[in-house]
Every structure is written in structure tokens, then in C-alpha cells.
Write a protein that holds these residues in place. Structure first.
Motif, PDB file in Angstrom:
ATOM      1  N   THR A   1     104.229  33.145 -73.984  1.00  0.00           N
ATOM      2  CA  THR A   1     102.876  32.667 -73.660  1.00  0.00           C
ATOM      3  C   THR A   1     102.362  33.170 -72.326  1.00  0.00           C
ATOM      4  O   THR A   1     101.154  33.304 -72.142  1.00  0.00           O
ATOM      5  CB  THR A   1     102.849  31.135 -73.626  1.00  0.00           C
ATOM      6  OG1 THR A   1     103.659  30.666 -72.534  1.00  0.00           O
ATOM      7  CG2 THR A   1     103.361  30.541 -74.924  1.00  0.00           C
TER       8      THR A   1
ATOM      9  N   TRP B   1     104.844  26.057 -74.733  1.00  0.00           N
ATOM     10  CA  TRP B   1     104.024  25.360 -75.715  1.00  0.00           C
ATOM     11  C   TRP B   1     104.794  24.155 -76.249  1.00  0.00           C
ATOM     12  O   TRP B   1     106.035  24.115 -76.228  1.00  0.00           O
ATOM     13  CB  TRP B   1     103.635  26.291 -76.866  1.00  0.00           C
ATOM     14  CG  TRP B   1     104.819  26.886 -77.578  1.00  0.00           C
ATOM     15  CD1 TRP B   1     105.539  27.986 -77.213  1.00  0.00           C
ATOM     16  CD2 TRP B   1     105.436  26.393 -78.760  1.00  0.00           C
ATOM     17  NE1 TRP B   1     106.556  28.221 -78.090  1.00  0.00           N
ATOM     18  CE2 TRP B   1     106.526  27.255 -79.053  1.00  0.00           C
ATOM     19  CE3 TRP B   1     105.196  25.312 -79.612  1.00  0.00           C
ATOM     20  CZ2 TRP B   1     107.352  27.071 -80.159  1.00  0.00           C
ATOM     21  CZ3 TRP B   1     106.015  25.129 -80.710  1.00  0.00           C
ATOM     22  CH2 TRP B   1     107.078  26.008 -80.974  1.00  0.00           C
TER      23      TRP B   1
ATOM     24  N   PHE C   1      98.655  29.690 -79.315  1.00  0.00           N
ATOM     25  CA  PHE C   1      98.955  28.736 -78.255  1.00  0.00           C
ATOM     26  C   PHE C   1      97.712  28.030 -77.726  1.00  0.00           C
ATOM     27  O   PHE C   1      97.744  27.424 -76.660  1.00  0.00           O
ATOM     28  CB  PHE C   1      99.694  29.416 -77.084  1.00  0.00           C
ATOM     29  CG  PHE C   1     100.885  30.207 -77.507  1.00  0.00           C
ATOM     30  CD1 PHE C   1     102.019  29.577 -77.978  1.00  0.00           C
ATOM     31  CD2 PHE C   1     100.861  31.582 -77.463  1.00  0.00           C
ATOM     32  CE1 PHE C   1     103.124  30.312 -78.384  1.00  0.00           C
ATOM     33  CE2 PHE C   1     101.967  32.313 -77.864  1.00  0.00           C
ATOM     34  CZ  PHE C   1     103.092  31.684 -78.338  1.00  0.00           C
TER      35      PHE C   1
END
Length: 337
Positions: free
Chosen positions: A248, A301, A76
Motif C-alpha cells: 500500500t 489495510w 485499499f
């Protein structure tokens, strides 16, 4: 973005075709006296299968860029800085906000389900009204009636007043004209009435269904038909964002909400390490509110990103705003202090 919009339009169009022909096929199958023409049922099955396959293919193509992006940035790094250091976890319960995203997705799914139920209810009401009219035609008593007057109101459906006789009584009832046939005063028509309730009447050509029920059923059918694809798309988008943020986590940033005349609101996020990213707001009821420079958190993302504001524009408490990245994060930008 043009290609993405094209695939999205294709998916919505395919779903609308599926709903339209699905409603028609269900109506035909549930109407007792409906007779399919040669090859009609097979043709409708082919259209339903084809539209569903086209929607699935469009969804796969729409999702393909996201898959490629995810494969290219497994850490990421193109969208969020590293996890090193604090990201303001004590100011907002970030784990609770990640879980709240899943609840938002559940609510969006429930809303899509409500639109689906409204569509199905409208279809069921239309079928029930037609079936009741067909049953009266098949089981009612036929009698000769006389048209007393023909009404053409400025609003509402055209009607006519008809007088007819039952054993021991004379009746005058208003009958809705929906066949498109013209009538004139004094014309003889064949009425069909319910012997248990002679006021429940129709003619052999006019079903005389309840206009209020009919309009409500059609309104529910059309509303569900138009809204369901977009509600389902919104629910799908929230589930994807919830999964992305769960993977994430969140990164603290200073965000500036700015207007873009052609593409709606835009959010510029400056991360603590000096990098930054441009984020475009997705059409949603979750809006960032007034233009401001303030602290917030960014998660997800690519096209599945969310900005978490510590308070919403219209009410207290954290606010999730769905966004998509205009491109990978870049340096330098003013860091959060």
C-alpha cells in the motif's frame, strides 16, 4: 472481534497441546528404558496430528476475514486515500521505513526462535538428567545405607542424610527425596554409587538429581512452553504488516492518541483529503506513548496496519506502532494542513 478472539484462543490452546504432548513424546522416545503401553504411541501421534491440524484450521479461519476484506478493497480505498500528491516523503525516508518493517519481522522471528530454543533446551536438560540417573542406577554399585536424618526445609526440596560404606571408606551424603515416599531415622535403604566417584550417589527410589539444574531446566521448559505461541504469533503479525505496507505504501495524516478504558489506546487519524479512520493499538512493545496530536504516516489495510511516528515516545528516530482498523475510513474529518 469476539469470533476473532475465539479463533486466536483456539490456536494458542492447540499449539500448547502440541508442545505439551510433543515434549512428552520426545522424552519417552529418548529415554532408553521407557516402554510404551499398547496404543500409547499411536494415541500420542493422533493427538499431535490433531492439535497441529486444529491450529492450522484456526489460523485459516482467523485469516479468512482478512482475505475477504482484501478481495473487497483491491485498491485499499476503504483504509487509505489515493496516492495522488505528496505525502511528506522528504521528511522521512518512507522506503527505508518499509524495509525496516521487514527487519522488525526478522527480529520478532529471531525472538520466537530463541523461545523455541529455550523450550528445547529445557526439555533436553530434563531428559539428560533423567538419563544420567537411569545410567547410574543401571551401572552403579549397590550398597546398604542408613538414614541418619530426614530434612523438611521450609524452602527447597525435602532431603535425607544417608551413611553408606565403600571398600575402605565410609560416606555420608545428602540425597534429595522426590519420590513422595516417607523415610525415618535409622531406616535401611539401598544406595547406588559411582565407583569412580562415590559421592555421586542415589538410592533405588530417589534419583537425587541436581536441584539447581532441575529447576533451571523446568523453568526454561515452562517459560518456552508459555511464551512460544505468543512470540510466534507476534512474528507472524509483523510479517503480515510488512507485506501489507509494502503493497500500500504510506499516507500522511494527523493522528491523535486517545485512551480507551476497555480496549486500550486508540489512534484517530485524519488524512490530508479530509477523510479519517479509527485505529486500535495492538498489544505490543511498540507503543504510541503519551497522548498527543501530531503528524504521522499510516500504511497497510484492515487488520494489518501500521502507524509510523517520526519519533518514538522514549527514544529518537521513527517508531512503528501496530494497529488494526476499527472500520473503513470515513468523511469528513479535519484534514492535514
Amino acid at each position: 472481534m469476539t469470533g476473532r478472539r475465539g479463533w486466536l484462543v483456539l490456536i494458542v490452546a492447540a499449539v500448547l497441546v502440541f508442545l505439551f504432548f510433543g515434549a512428552g513424546t520426545a522424552y519417552s522416545l529418548l529415554t532408553p528404558d521407557y516402554a510404551f503401553a499398547d496404543g500409547e504411541l499411536l494415541g500420542e501421534a493422533a493427538i499431535l496430528t490433531g492439535s497441529l491440524a486444529l491450529a492450522a484450521f484456526g489460523a485459516r479461519r482467523l485469516h479468512a476475514p482478512d482475505v475477504r476484506l482484501r478481495d473487497q478493497v483491491p485498491d485499499f480505498g476503504a483504509w487509505l486515500p489515493g496516492r495522488e500528491g505528496s505525502h511528506g516523503e522528504g521528511r522521512v525516508d518512507l522506503d527505508a521505513q518499509t524495509a525496516r518493517l521487514r527487519r522488525t519481522a526478522l527480529v520478532a522471528t529471531a525472538i520466537a526462535g530463541a523461545w523455541a530454543l529455550l523450550f528445547a533446551s529445557g526439555l533436553a536438560a530434563v531428559i539428560a538428567a533423567d538419563r544420567a540417573a537411569a545410567d547410574l542406577l543401571a551401572t552403579g554399585v549397590h550398597a546398604e545405607g542408613t538414614v541418619l536424618s530426614v530434612e523438611e526445609p521450609a524452602r527447597g526440596a525435602p532431603t535425607m542424610w544417608v551413611r553408606y560404606h565403600t571398600p575402605g571408606a565410609s560416606w555420608t551424603e545428602e540425597i534429595v527425596r522426590d519420590s513422595g515416599r516417607d523415610y525415618h531415622e535409622g531406616e535401611t535403604v539401598t544406595v547406588v554409587y559411582d565407583p569412580a566417584d562415590p559421592a555421586h550417589v542415589r538410592t533405588t527410589l530417589e534419583a537425587n538429581g541436581s536441584q539447581v539444574v532441575g529447576w533451571l531446566a523446568v523453568a526454561a521448559l515452562v517459560a518456552g512452553f508459555l511464551a512460544l505461541p505468543f512470540a510466534a504469533s507476534a512474528a507472524w503479525g509483523w510479517w503480515r504488516r510488512a507485506r501489507a505496507v509494502a503493497e500500500t505504501g504510506w499516507r500522511i495524516a494527523t493522528v491523535t492518541v486517545v485512551p480507551r478504558v476497555q480496549r486500550g489506546q486508540w489512534i484517530e487519524a485524519a488524512y490530508r483529503d479530509g477523510s479519517g479512520i479509527g485505529l486500535r493499538c495492538v498489544p505490543s512493545l511498540h507503543r504510541p506513548g503519551e497522548l498527543a496530536r501530531r503528524r504521522a504516516w499510516v500504511g497497510g489495510w484492515g487488520r494489518q496496519m501500521v502507524v509510523l511516528f517520526p519519533y518514538g515516545p522514549d527514544k529518537p528516530g521513527p517508531q512503528h506502532v501496530p494497529v488494526l482498523a476499527a472500520g473503513p475510513r470515513a468523511q469528513p474529518m479535519s484534514p492535514v494542513r
